[in-house]
Design an enzyme around this catalytic site. Sequence first.
Site, PDB file in Angstrom:
ATOM      1  N   TYR A 224      51.802  37.993  40.339  1.00 40.57           N
ATOM      2  CA  TYR A 224      51.415  39.041  41.140  1.00 40.57           C
ATOM      3  C   TYR A 224      52.744  39.996  40.607  1.00 40.57           C
ATOM      4  CZ  TYR A 224      50.948  43.158  44.401  1.00 40.57           C
ATOM      5  OH  TYR A 224      50.849  44.546  44.923  1.00 40.57           O
ATOM      6  N   SER A 304      45.242  43.713  40.861  1.00 40.53           N
ATOM      7  CA  SER A 304      45.840  45.093  41.175  1.00 40.53           C
ATOM      8  C   SER A 304      47.022  45.263  40.286  1.00 40.53           C
ATOM      9  CB  SER A 304      46.116  44.951  42.745  1.00 40.53           C
ATOM     10  OG  SER A 304      46.288  46.040  43.088  1.00 40.53           O
ATOM     11  N   ASP A 387      36.251  51.099  44.414  1.00 37.72           N
ATOM     12  CA  ASP A 387      37.301  50.709  44.600  1.00 37.72           C
ATOM     13  C   ASP A 387      38.294  52.031  44.541  1.00 37.72           C
ATOM     14  OD1 ASP A 387      40.053  50.141  44.482  1.00 37.72           O
ATOM     15  OD2 ASP A 387      39.912  48.351  43.151  1.00 37.72           O
ATOM     16  N   HIS A 422      38.419  47.660  47.062  1.00 38.99           N
ATOM     17  CA  HIS A 422      39.554  46.757  46.030  1.00 38.99           C
ATOM     18  C   HIS A 422      39.919  45.625  46.966  1.00 38.99           C
ATOM     19  CE1 HIS A 422      43.213  46.908  43.676  1.00 38.99           C
ATOM     20  NE2 HIS A 422      44.049  46.608  44.924  1.00 38.99           N
TER      21      HIS A 422
END
Length: 448
Positions: A224, A304, A387, A422
Amino acid sequence: ANPTEDGRWLVLTASTGGQKNRLFVQDLQRPGSDPVPVIDEFTAQYTTIGNDGSIFYVRTDEGASRGRVVAIDVTAPERANWKTVVPEGPEALRGASFAGDQIFLSYLKDASSEVRLIDRSGSLIRTLELPGIGSASGFGARRDDTESFYTFTSFTRPPTIYRMDLVSGKSRIWRETHVDFDPDDYEVHREFIVSKDGTRVPIFLTHRKGLTRHGLNPTLLYVYGGFNQPQVPSFSISRVGWLEMGGVFALVCARGGGEYGREWHQAAVKVTKQKTFDDVIAAGEWLVANDYTSSHHLGLQGGSNGGMVVGAVANQRPDLFSAVLVQAGVMDMLRYHRFTIGKAWAADYGLPENEDEFRALHAYSPYHNVRSGTNYPAILVTTADFDDRVVPGHSFKYAAALQAAQAGIAPVIIRISRSTGHSGGMKPTALAIDEVADLWAFLAAHLG
């Protein structure tokens, strides 16, 4: 706004949406009184833990990037009057709460939970014995309680609720999640890699016990790496499928996250964001050098902000991976701030209107750094048509650019979920299962 347990005060916070906030209290014993500022500027993060009358215990990263606890008298809140209860330590302090007449401190020690119990003067009572490498949360209780509850989970252990006696410190299982999966068949361990600039970065590995390191194991590296969000051990039923297939799962705690506090986060934002990508590349190289896998069997996954990270890494080192999962990524870094809530991400990414930040963004923006004639690995881009956080246009443009540029034979595919948002928002379980099946099938086809 929240009242204190004793009913005396109302605690109010004001935030700009980032990691900084202002703090106010209102005396409820004085009807009609106005909130009084305790912290009246956006300089750091302040979270109240509890109070003894007008003395408030506050967790903050002011003057302590990894966090500390201070006692503030709200009738005389000037900083000169603050008393340090828990000084900053080498571990990141991610949570603090009263339970009984004691304070629980939740630390991240190399991205795994360590929980300490102290008295109100800051003296250590005990360090909790947790079941292993994992993540613990909860621990709150009223001041007159004699027990507290907390949850523990790991990569191989589903969330389990424990009941703790605050006097003896003993814990026992209160509720557990039953999954048709035996965690004792697998092992979790933490290693450390050395990034390009010499920084020591933790990486977690999960795999079957007795794994042979012959360089042929299908391995999925997850990242991430942003927004001060620590990547910690957690249970995922979808990853169980990957492990049962014989795969190795690796998670790298790249800079930009919050594993070691604010400095770890700030080390890879705006013009220094490249350090996140350096950490991921170093992790991939480490997995190959240590014979867990090879580039022919190594996959990369992120969603993301993590989707942006893996897209940038795939551009910079297409030779290191054979398959990449880019999930709902922020791919056009020169226009991200023009859609929905994108401008709120400027604290991490910077803005292209600023020259130095434009240069940094342009240098790694996944969409702008796709190069024609490159042999890219197999890439599966996923997005959702509803999204409204990371608009699907990012994925559409990126996938089209990749398909036009691909010089090799590996496929570049985009998968668009219908009527969902999302990170699975509005997604029924059946559709979530379908998506995971597609992800693992794609990896299985390209990682052997």
